[in-house]
Design a protein around this motif. Structure first.
Motif, mmCIF file in Angstrom:
data_model
loop_
_atom_site.group_PDB
_atom_site.id
_atom_site.type_symbol
_atom_site.label_atom_id
_atom_site.label_comp_id
_atom_site.label_asym_id
_atom_site.label_seq_id
_atom_site.Cartn_x
_atom_site.Cartn_y
_atom_site.Cartn_z
ATOM 1 N N SER A 58 0.826 -1.204 0.000
ATOM 2 C CA SER A 58 0.000 0.000 0.000
ATOM 3 C C SER A 58 0.861 1.254 0.000
ATOM 4 C CB SER A 58 -0.919 -0.005 1.235
ATOM 5 O OG SER A 58 -1.944 0.943 1.091
ATOM 6 N N MET A 72 -5.476 3.897 2.868
ATOM 7 C CA MET A 72 -4.376 2.963 2.655
ATOM 8 C C MET A 72 -4.602 1.638 3.373
ATOM 9 S SD MET A 72 -1.166 5.619 2.955
ATOM 10 C CE MET A 72 0.163 4.569 2.395
ATOM 11 N N LYS A 73 -5.367 1.671 4.449
ATOM 12 C CA LYS A 73 -5.648 0.444 5.210
ATOM 13 C C LYS A 73 -6.934 -0.248 4.762
ATOM 14 C CE LYS A 73 -5.158 2.690 9.200
ATOM 15 N NZ LYS A 73 -5.091 2.967 10.651
ATOM 16 N N GLN A 83 -9.593 -2.428 3.064
ATOM 17 C CA GLN A 83 -9.557 -3.714 2.363
ATOM 18 C C GLN A 83 -10.791 -3.853 1.477
ATOM 19 O OE1 GLN A 83 -6.911 -6.279 2.750
ATOM 20 N NE2 GLN A 83 -6.025 -4.304 3.330
ATOM 21 N N ASN A 131 -9.777 1.119 -2.115
ATOM 22 C CA ASN A 131 -8.326 1.204 -2.063
ATOM 23 C C ASN A 131 -7.776 0.735 -3.405
ATOM 24 O OD1 ASN A 131 -5.568 0.777 -1.702
ATOM 25 N ND2 ASN A 131 -5.789 -0.043 0.363
ATOM 26 N N VAL A 150 -4.847 -0.104 -4.618
ATOM 27 C CA VAL A 150 -3.931 -1.246 -4.660
ATOM 28 C C VAL A 150 -4.680 -2.547 -4.395
ATOM 29 C CG1 VAL A 150 -3.179 -1.113 -2.239
ATOM 30 C CG2 VAL A 150 -1.690 -2.136 -3.940
#
Length: 559
Positions: free
Chosen positions: A407, A428-429, A431, A435, A437
């Motif tokens: 991330s 960034m956290k 799931q 997000n 990524v």
């Protein structure tokens, strides 16, 4: 594909010249083809486009649309023979919009399946000789503490750029310049703190490191009466200890491998390269004295004014410019034709001076200097205030521990270097598909799941001889075209260094795949269609994985 299209247009122009339709002119200018191929912003304008008719209008003194029409007609006369360009549309004021045969596009899947990890490598690279040797110097943080939030941008950009240039055919060396000269201000300041006579750089981490070196520091304090020398030696000692941690963190946690760790003290000062460069500049009349200082006549070489080379203090301390010139002269001596430096925002004012200095040295290669802008942090709507002065610094280690390296790398590479970046911890956290990524990695995991299911049903063998002509729906063709952008993107980034385009490419590719997945059933009753679609998603997996590998982001097989 751009090369294929360019060659067809060039052949049409040559035919027009031989038949007297066009006057004779060279298709190469300044070592580059005059025919440029671009991708239109909107697909209704074709798969590719060229402005060659507009460029030729000035040369031939003819209307651009008329020139484009003549070129287009000659291309279409050969379309069945070449099997590449199916249609040409002329658009005012003279653009050639080019439409490709579906079969030509479909068959490119076989190339991807064959090349695998090598897909994206620039075939028959035009880079030759000394100019193919690149020295990429980046990160180069002072060995006075841990890497903080601002260092990440420099680190990841340099690492990814090195991989792109390698894929484009360059011979690339990654170098970390260790700012550890005993005479430097930061080393003296670190030394002063290390012997208990200052507070700069002091934090919990440095205090722990001072305990590790306490016995050696005590010996130094006891045996060194001269304060200046004590600060230099103590600072150099501690810089070595901190550097060991930096190296370990960079290689293990950031997953960045430098080819060369260049010590300022060992390579420039101990080998007297700074002293020799100083003498050379004076011997060649590039230096004059004013107000007790030595000035470099750099204003006439592209800098805005002359610069102080050696200060007017009691010990005649060199400015940063002198060792930097010596360092770059060393790079040139090592045979590198292209030098790339990635510097922080605080070095912006040094760019002109460095480029002007290399003109003095008569460097006939390329020096490119990229400047990173500031990074800030927020969590949701709440901004996190940072201050080096007050010790409120977020380290790269703490950021990676909290959100993970994948991330961190992906988010740092989402924006151009020359724009301010704000990282959102909450996002960034996340799931979920919010997000980016996670969204991209999920596409790779989904493909792997389908391929695994195909293996269980003994259907994977159909990929070997796929009937690719069956991939005719819009979502299938759009996905293939997106795959074919990858090598072009590598070549473009090798020229403009805009590596953030790769993260956006992975998002776009994931978009195209997810759309295809919802529109088309991969494993179905039609065995031939199933084989073709399995080949398509296998090619998508290869392209996605190759892109993620360059970005230093993992490609999970399940999520």
């Amino acid at each position: 594909m751009k090369d294929d299209i360019r060659k067809i247009i060039e052949r049409a122009i040559l035919v027009a010249q031989k038949s007297g339709i066009f006057l004779s002119f060279d298709l190469i200018k300044d070592g580059k083809p005059i025919v440029e191929i671009d991708r239109p912003l909107e697909k209704i304008h074709g798969d590719y486009s060229s402005n060659i008719a507009l460029r030729l209008s000035k040369i031939l003194n003819q209307d651009a649309c008329e020139i484009a029409t003549k070129i287009g007609d000659l291309i279409l006369e050969e379309r069945e023979k070449t099997g590449i360009i199916n249609g040409v549309e002329i658009v005012h004021p003279g653009f050639l919009n080019i439409f490709l045969f579906d079969k030509y596009i479909q068959n490119k899947i076989l190339e991807i399946l064959k090349q695998k990890d090598g897909y994206g490598n620039i075939q028959g690279s035009r880079v030759r000789g000394r100019m193919s040797k690149v020295l990429l110097e980046f990160l180069s943080a002072n060995p006075t503490g841990q890497l903080h939030l601002g260092h990440g941008r420099n680190a990841f950009w340099g690492d990814v750029l090195a991989k792109v240039l390698t894929k484009a055919g360059y011979i690339v060396k990654k170098e970390y310049y260790i700012n550890n000269a005993k005479a430097s201000t930061q080393i003296k300041t670190l030394g002063q703190t290390s012997v208990g006579e200052g507070e700069a750089y002091l934090n919990d981490y440095l205090e722990e490191k001072l305990k590790v070196k306490s016995s050696k520091l005590k010996v130094l304090i006891k045996n060194t009466k001269d304060k200046e020398k004590l600060y230099c030696e103590a600072g150099f000692l501690m810089a070595g200890e901190l550097l060991r941690d930096l190296k370990k963190f960079i290689e293990k946690d950031l997953k960045i491998k430098f080819d060369i760790w260049f010590s300022e003290e060992d390579e420039l000062y101990k080998k007297k390269l700074v002293e020799k460069m100083h003498k050379w500049l004076k011997d060649n009349n590039f230096v004059y004295k004013k107000e007790g200082a030595e000035w470099l006549k750099i204003g006439g070489y592209g800098d805005s004014k002359d610069r102080v080379l050696v200060r007017s203090d009691e010990v005649h301390t060199p400015t940063y410019l002198l060792p930097d010139i010596a360092y770059h002269a060393n790079k040139i001596k090592r045979g590198f034709g292209r030098l790339i430096n990635i510097w922080g925002a605080d070095h912006q004012g040094h760019v002109k001076s460095m480029k002007a200095s290399l003109k003095m040295l008569k460097f006939n290669g390329v020096l490119d200097i990229l400047i990173t802008q500031m990074v800030s942090l927020k969590e949701g709507d709440k901004k996190i205030k940072l201050s080096k002065r007050k010790g409120k610094v977020v380290t790269m280690k703490s950021l990676i521990d909290e959100v993970g390296l994948d991330s961190v790398r992906f988010f740092y590479l989402l924006k151009s270097l020359d724009t301010h970046m704000e990282l959102d911890l909450e996002l960034m956290k996340e799931q979920s598909s919010k997000n980016p990524v996670f969204y991209v990695q999920y596409a790779h995991a989904r493909i792997q799941s389908i391929l695994k299911k195909a293996r269980i049903k003994n259907q994977e063998s159909r990929i070997r001889n796929p009937h690719l002509e069956m991939l005719s729906t819009e979502s299938e063709l759009e996905l293939i075209k997106e795959l074919l952008r990858f090598p072009e993107l590598i070549e473009e980034i090798s020229r403009d260094y805009q590596v953030h385009r790769l993260t956006h490419y992975t998002i776009g590719l994931a978009d195209k795949f997810h759309h295809f997945y919802h529109e088309c059933r991969v494993i179905g009753d039609d065995e031939l269609l199933t084989g073709a679609r399995l080949a398509l998603i296998e090619a998508t997996k290869i392209t996605l994985k190759n892109t993620l590998n360059i970005l230093g982001v993992s490609a999970p097989e399940k999520m």
